[in-house]
Design a protein around this motif. Structure first.
Motif, PDB file in Angstrom:
ATOM      1  N   ALA A 169       0.729  -1.152  -0.032  1.00  0.00           N
ATOM      2  CA  ALA A 169       0.107   0.076   0.047  1.00  0.00           C
ATOM      3  C   ALA A 169       0.993   1.320  -0.014  1.00  0.00           C
ATOM      4  CB  ALA A 169      -0.971   0.025   1.043  1.00  0.00           C
ATOM      5  N   GLY A 170       2.061   1.107  -0.829  1.00  0.00           N
ATOM      6  CA  GLY A 170       2.749   2.429  -0.742  1.00  0.00           C
ATOM      7  C   GLY A 170       2.326   3.073  -2.311  1.00  0.00           C
ATOM      8  N   PRO A 171       2.902   4.056  -2.558  1.00  0.00           N
ATOM      9  CA  PRO A 171       2.428   5.009  -3.560  1.00  0.00           C
ATOM     10  C   PRO A 171       2.026   3.935  -4.935  1.00  0.00           C
ATOM     11  CG  PRO A 171       4.278   6.109  -2.524  1.00  0.00           C
ATOM     12  CD  PRO A 171       4.172   4.683  -2.124  1.00  0.00           C
ATOM     13  N   MET A 172       3.058   3.105  -5.344  1.00  0.00           N
ATOM     14  CA  MET A 172       2.368   2.544  -6.473  1.00  0.00           C
ATOM     15  C   MET A 172       1.229   1.455  -6.193  1.00  0.00           C
ATOM     16  SD  MET A 172       4.209   3.710  -9.059  1.00  0.00           S
ATOM     17  CE  MET A 172       4.017   5.256  -8.170  1.00  0.00           C
ATOM     18  N   ILE A 195       1.747  -2.619   7.481  1.00  0.00           N
ATOM     19  CA  ILE A 195       1.691  -1.364   8.262  1.00  0.00           C
ATOM     20  C   ILE A 195       0.341  -1.010   8.247  1.00  0.00           C
ATOM     21  CG2 ILE A 195       2.649   0.816   8.494  1.00  0.00           C
ATOM     22  CD1 ILE A 195       4.913   0.140   6.925  1.00  0.00           C
ATOM     23  N   GLU A 196      -0.154  -1.046   9.471  1.00  0.00           N
ATOM     24  CA  GLU A 196      -1.667  -0.420   9.827  1.00  0.00           C
ATOM     25  C   GLU A 196      -2.072   0.849   9.152  1.00  0.00           C
ATOM     26  OE1 GLU A 196      -4.180  -2.073  10.435  1.00  0.00           O
ATOM     27  OE2 GLU A 196      -3.294  -3.912  11.120  1.00  0.00           O
ATOM     28  N   GLU A 197      -1.086   1.752   9.233  1.00  0.00           N
ATOM     29  CA  GLU A 197      -1.395   3.197   8.618  1.00  0.00           C
ATOM     30  C   GLU A 197      -1.343   3.092   7.276  1.00  0.00           C
ATOM     31  OE1 GLU A 197       0.562   3.655  12.732  1.00  0.00           O
ATOM     32  OE2 GLU A 197       0.705   2.393  11.004  1.00  0.00           O
ATOM     33  N   ARG A 198      -0.749   2.246   6.564  1.00  0.00           N
ATOM     34  CA  ARG A 198      -0.818   2.212   5.040  1.00  0.00           C
ATOM     35  C   ARG A 198      -1.900   1.396   4.627  1.00  0.00           C
ATOM     36  NH1 ARG A 198       4.550   2.582   1.626  1.00  0.00           N
ATOM     37  NH2 ARG A 198       5.188   4.553   2.557  1.00  0.00           N
ATOM     38  N   LEU A 199      -2.471   0.553   5.219  1.00  0.00           N
ATOM     39  CA  LEU A 199      -3.791  -0.008   5.239  1.00  0.00           C
ATOM     40  C   LEU A 199      -4.753   0.962   5.208  1.00  0.00           C
ATOM     41  CD1 LEU A 199      -3.307  -3.519   6.957  1.00  0.00           C
ATOM     42  CD2 LEU A 199      -3.191  -3.005   4.566  1.00  0.00           C
ATOM     43  N   ALA A 200      -4.936   1.839   6.272  1.00  0.00           N
ATOM     44  CA  ALA A 200      -5.846   2.723   6.388  1.00  0.00           C
ATOM     45  C   ALA A 200      -5.667   3.756   5.188  1.00  0.00           C
ATOM     46  CB  ALA A 200      -5.738   3.808   7.585  1.00  0.00           C
ATOM     47  N   MET A 201      -4.549   4.084   4.472  1.00  0.00           N
ATOM     48  CA  MET A 201      -4.697   4.787   3.339  1.00  0.00           C
ATOM     49  C   MET A 201      -5.115   4.066   2.128  1.00  0.00           C
ATOM     50  SD  MET A 201      -0.802   6.279   3.221  1.00  0.00           S
ATOM     51  CE  MET A 201       0.363   7.099   4.707  1.00  0.00           C
ATOM     52  N   ALA A 319      13.544  15.756   3.144  1.00  0.00           N
ATOM     53  CA  ALA A 319      12.306  15.093   2.415  1.00  0.00           C
ATOM     54  C   ALA A 319      12.648  13.791   2.108  1.00  0.00           C
ATOM     55  CB  ALA A 319      11.933  15.838   1.257  1.00  0.00           C
ATOM     56  N   ILE A 320      13.888  13.333   1.681  1.00  0.00           N
ATOM     57  CA  ILE A 320      14.049  12.070   1.301  1.00  0.00           C
ATOM     58  C   ILE A 320      14.160  11.342   2.347  1.00  0.00           C
ATOM     59  CG2 ILE A 320      15.877  10.500   0.382  1.00  0.00           C
ATOM     60  CD1 ILE A 320      16.391  12.743  -1.621  1.00  0.00           C
ATOM     61  N   GLU A 321      14.738  11.496   3.329  1.00  0.00           N
ATOM     62  CA  GLU A 321      14.751  10.869   4.913  1.00  0.00           C
ATOM     63  C   GLU A 321      13.542  10.743   5.467  1.00  0.00           C
ATOM     64  OE1 GLU A 321      17.779  12.676   7.487  1.00  0.00           O
ATOM     65  OE2 GLU A 321      19.350  12.051   6.214  1.00  0.00           O
ATOM     66  N   LEU A 322      12.500  11.305   5.231  1.00  0.00           N
ATOM     67  CA  LEU A 322      11.244  11.194   5.791  1.00  0.00           C
ATOM     68  C   LEU A 322      10.665  10.288   4.890  1.00  0.00           C
ATOM     69  CD1 LEU A 322       8.848  12.195   7.502  1.00  0.00           C
ATOM     70  CD2 LEU A 322       8.338  13.618   5.351  1.00  0.00           C
ATOM     71  N   LYS A 325      12.279   6.691   5.909  1.00  0.00           N
ATOM     72  CA  LYS A 325      11.999   6.300   7.334  1.00  0.00           C
ATOM     73  C   LYS A 325      10.651   6.311   7.951  1.00  0.00           C
ATOM     74  CE  LYS A 325      16.510   7.719   8.559  1.00  0.00           C
ATOM     75  NZ  LYS A 325      17.570   8.694   9.193  1.00  0.00           N
ATOM     76  N   ASP A 326       9.657   7.197   7.280  1.00  0.00           N
ATOM     77  CA  ASP A 326       8.383   7.168   7.943  1.00  0.00           C
ATOM     78  C   ASP A 326       7.340   6.699   7.058  1.00  0.00           C
ATOM     79  OD1 ASP A 326       6.142   7.699   9.634  1.00  0.00           O
ATOM     80  OD2 ASP A 326       6.287   9.952   9.539  1.00  0.00           O
ATOM     81  N   GLN A 327       7.422   5.290   7.008  1.00  0.00           N
ATOM     82  CA  GLN A 327       6.345   4.508   5.987  1.00  0.00           C
ATOM     83  C   GLN A 327       4.922   4.833   6.565  1.00  0.00           C
ATOM     84  OE1 GLN A 327       7.887   0.873   5.165  1.00  0.00           O
ATOM     85  NE2 GLN A 327       9.201   1.563   3.390  1.00  0.00           N
TER      86      GLN A 327
END
Length: 338
Positions: A169-172, A195-201, A319-322, A325-327
């Motif tokens: 559930a990332g951008p792609m 990752i639960e937050e990604r599933l919420a997305m 920006a890249i580090e975020l 690291k913050d998936q």
């Protein structure tokens, strides 16, 4: 002008460079927005085998044409454009069969040639696509990510009757989810992630069912509901996924791989031939910019659901580090210029 330059792996600088002049057949774009992609991070960290250093990264860019080269109409100056990063020869076998994205002489902006993390960028005029006035800037810069989903779905021809499973559930994964639901009207799209937050997305982007496959094996979750996916999209691309997808797939299903791992995948051929599965791969996009521009014009897709952060380009390292690291909270990160 300032440019974001990866001098060598793990060495990023904001370099002062000369303002580029467009060559014959080129335009110069004054960059307004650019998106960070996983491939930009891979080049920064030295994990992209195709990149050559030093390199101005960035292949998701939107801006205004402010100069044109020979053989390009001066009327294009001032045009709002997005840029297709795929530069192809037009005459090799892949190009002749409609696959310029795997051209024998392929050049990708931000990988083989300097890209869009810069105040100005020169690109072939044919790669600069005009953006209709009704499409906002922040949607325009997201056209390139959606061309990846357009490329994937054009190969597997989704139908309303499909039961689709998306790994990741990332951008792609999320762009593909939107396209399956809103363009192809697929009635059931399942998204798996750890990752639960990604599933919420994913739920916010239209998923019918989300599964945390760190808590329950996918095979078990699907078996409980008697589901055999007819279309599986691997947007996570871990080496273990392909064999699992083969095992989970319905007979006659299609499986498409959106990325790559440097590690081998072990698969059992009998699972493929026994079900007569079709396995596809997808790289970049093959002329899909007009398709996505049309989807946006008809409001079939909504890029705003993916953009979570914006940074001034001078803070590109943060920006890249975020992004890396913050998936849990970060999906699409945009850089602003000028």
């Amino acid at each position: 002008m300032k440019s974001v330059v990866i001098e060598q792996p793990n060495q990023l600088t904001l370099a002062e460079r000369l303002l580029p002049q467009p060559a014959a057949g080129e335009v110069r774009v004054k960059v307004k927005l650019a998106g960070i992609c996983g491939s930009d991070s891979h080049i920064y960290r030295g994990h992209n085998p195709f990149a050559k250093y030093p390199r101005v990264i960035g292949h998701e860019l939107y801006g205004l044409i402010d100069a044109v080269g020979k053989d390009v109409s001066a009327e294009r100056v001032g045009e709002r454009v997005v840029v297709d990063p795929v530069i192809s020869c037009g005459h090799c076998y892949p190009c002749s069969v409609g696959k310029p994205n795997v051209c024998n002489e392929l050049v990708v902006l931000g990988v083989h040639r300097d890209g869009g993390f810069s105040e100005y960028a020169t690109v072939p005029a044919r790669n600069a696509w005009a953006v209709p006035a009704a499409i906002p800037d922040e949607n325009a810069v997201m056209i390139e990510p959606f061309t990846i989903a357009a490329n994937v779905t054009s190969q597997v021809n989704p139908t309303e009757k499909d039961i689709a499973l998306i790994y990741g559930a990332g951008p792609m994964g999320l762009t593909t989810l939107q396209v399956l639901k809103n363009v192809y009207n697929v009635q059931q799209v399942i998204v798996a992630d750890r990752i639960e937050e990604r599933l919420a997305m994913a739920q916010r982007n239209g998923a019918d069912w989300v599964i945390n496959n760190s808590q329950q094996p996918l095979a078990e979750a699907l078996a409980e509901k008697g589901i055999k996916p007819t279309l599986i999209v691997d947007a996570a691309c871990h080496p273990s996924i392909l064999q699992e997808a083969i095992a989970l797939a319905s007979p006659a299903a299609r499986i498409v791989i959106m990325g790559f791992s440097s590690e081998p995948s072990q698969i059992i051929q009998q699972g493929i031939t026994g079900k007569e599965l079709s396995i596809f791969s997808s790289r970049l996009n093959a002329g899909k910019f007009p398709v996505v521009i049309d989807w946006l014009a008809r409001t079939l897709i909504d890029p705003t659901k993916l953009v979570t952060h914006k940074f001034d380009y001078q803070h590109v390292t943060d920006a890249i580090e975020l992004f890396e690291k913050d998936q849990r909270h970060c999906c699409k990160v945009l850089l602003t210029f000028n």
